[in-house]
Design a protein around this motif. Structure first.
Motif, PDB file in Angstrom:
ATOM      1  N   THR A  70       0.820  -1.240   0.028  1.00 50.03           N
ATOM      2  CA  THR A  70       0.038   0.127   0.071  1.00 50.03           C
ATOM      3  C   THR A  70       0.758   1.381  -0.127  1.00 50.03           C
ATOM      4  N   LEU A  71       1.977   1.196   0.909  1.00 47.42           N
ATOM      5  CA  LEU A  71       2.890   2.570   0.886  1.00 47.42           C
ATOM      6  C   LEU A  71       3.442   2.758  -0.511  1.00 47.42           C
ATOM      7  N   ARG A  72       3.969   1.538  -1.063  1.00 46.71           N
ATOM      8  CA  ARG A  72       4.425   1.829  -2.489  1.00 46.71           C
ATOM      9  C   ARG A  72       3.402   2.545  -3.456  1.00 46.71           C
ATOM     10  N   ARG A  76       3.730   6.514  -4.854  1.00 53.33           N
ATOM     11  CA  ARG A  76       3.772   6.668  -6.475  1.00 53.33           C
ATOM     12  C   ARG A  76       2.683   7.746  -6.676  1.00 53.33           C
ATOM     13  N   ALA A  77       1.823   8.206  -5.910  1.00 50.27           N
ATOM     14  CA  ALA A  77       0.765   9.133  -6.152  1.00 50.27           C
ATOM     15  C   ALA A  77       1.448  10.423  -5.746  1.00 50.27           C
ATOM     16  N   ARG A  82       4.788  10.235   5.462  1.00 53.38           N
ATOM     17  CA  ARG A  82       3.987  10.349   6.705  1.00 53.38           C
ATOM     18  C   ARG A  82       2.470  10.159   6.224  1.00 53.38           C
ATOM     19  N   THR A  83       2.078  10.783   5.378  1.00 59.36           N
ATOM     20  CA  THR A  83       0.671  10.557   4.862  1.00 59.36           C
ATOM     21  C   THR A  83       0.424   9.195   4.286  1.00 59.36           C
ATOM     22  N   ALA A  84       1.480   8.816   3.521  1.00 58.39           N
ATOM     23  CA  ALA A  84       1.219   7.554   2.743  1.00 58.39           C
ATOM     24  C   ALA A  84       1.206   6.403   3.876  1.00 58.39           C
ATOM     25  N   HIS A 156      -8.973   5.211  -2.454  1.00 58.87           N
ATOM     26  CA  HIS A 156      -9.411   5.744  -3.643  1.00 58.87           C
ATOM     27  C   HIS A 156      -8.941   6.933  -4.316  1.00 58.87           C
ATOM     28  N   GLN A 157      -8.697   8.064  -3.488  1.00 58.13           N
ATOM     29  CA  GLN A 157      -8.254   9.335  -4.051  1.00 58.13           C
ATOM     30  C   GLN A 157      -6.721   9.310  -4.534  1.00 58.13           C
ATOM     31  N   TYR A 158      -5.777   8.156  -4.172  1.00 56.79           N
ATOM     32  CA  TYR A 158      -4.583   7.927  -4.587  1.00 56.79           C
ATOM     33  C   TYR A 158      -4.505   7.031  -5.777  1.00 56.79           C
TER      34      TYR A 158
END
Length: 159
Positions: A70-72, A76-77, A82-84, A156-158
């Protein structure tokens, strides 16, 4: 609009917010969990560790790989780490926890599975079947969280 309200708004209006999205989210979770589970079980079994340390390692690695996937995606977005990281925790924690509880529960309850060795069909068969059962149980959990604007809906937004 708060982040939670925003996520719920998106989840409620996404055409794939039903079973298809839940299956996709669960497959994502299953990938990270399976990598961690298999790696942990192989390492612990290869080193002759007992059941408890092997299981703990497998669970830790399942969370590590689940969050890492998920972090990856979120990094990428173009999102900061920190947010990721927060998104990964929000998106995956419940899903991975349910998957690990079911997967390891099946292995513990399966006669002789905890003592199977790497060259034993029981080792690989019980692990594969436990992951299939975990997928079947976790998919409705993900559907429920996505429908509430939580879990994988926060990603979803990413995408």
């Amino acid at each position: 609009m708060t982040h939670e309200a925003h996520a719920h708004h998106h989840a409620a209006h996404m055409p794939a917010a039903g079973w298809a999205m839940a299956v996709q989210a669960t497959l994502h979770c299953l990938t990270g969990c399976a990598i961690g589970e298999v790696l942990g079980m192989v390492i612990g079994t290869a080193f002759g560790w007992g059941n408890l340390p092997t299981t703990v390692l497998a669970i830790m690695l399942a969370f590590f790989f689940g969050y890492s996937l998920t972090l990856r995606s979120v990094l990428r977005a173009g999102v900061g780490f920190r947010t990721a990281f927060r998104v990964a925790l929000a998106a995956d924690t419940l899903s991975i926890a349910v998957m690990e509880l079911i997967d390891n529960g099946v292995i513990v309850l399966w006669p002789d599975a905890m003592d199977a060795q790497l060259d034993d069909l029981l080792f690989w068969g019980s692990l594969a079947i436990s992951l299939v059962i975990a997928f079947a149980v976790t998919t409705p959990v993900n559907k429920w969280t996505i429908g509430r604007g939580k879990g994988h809906a926060v990603m979803h937004q990413y995408h």
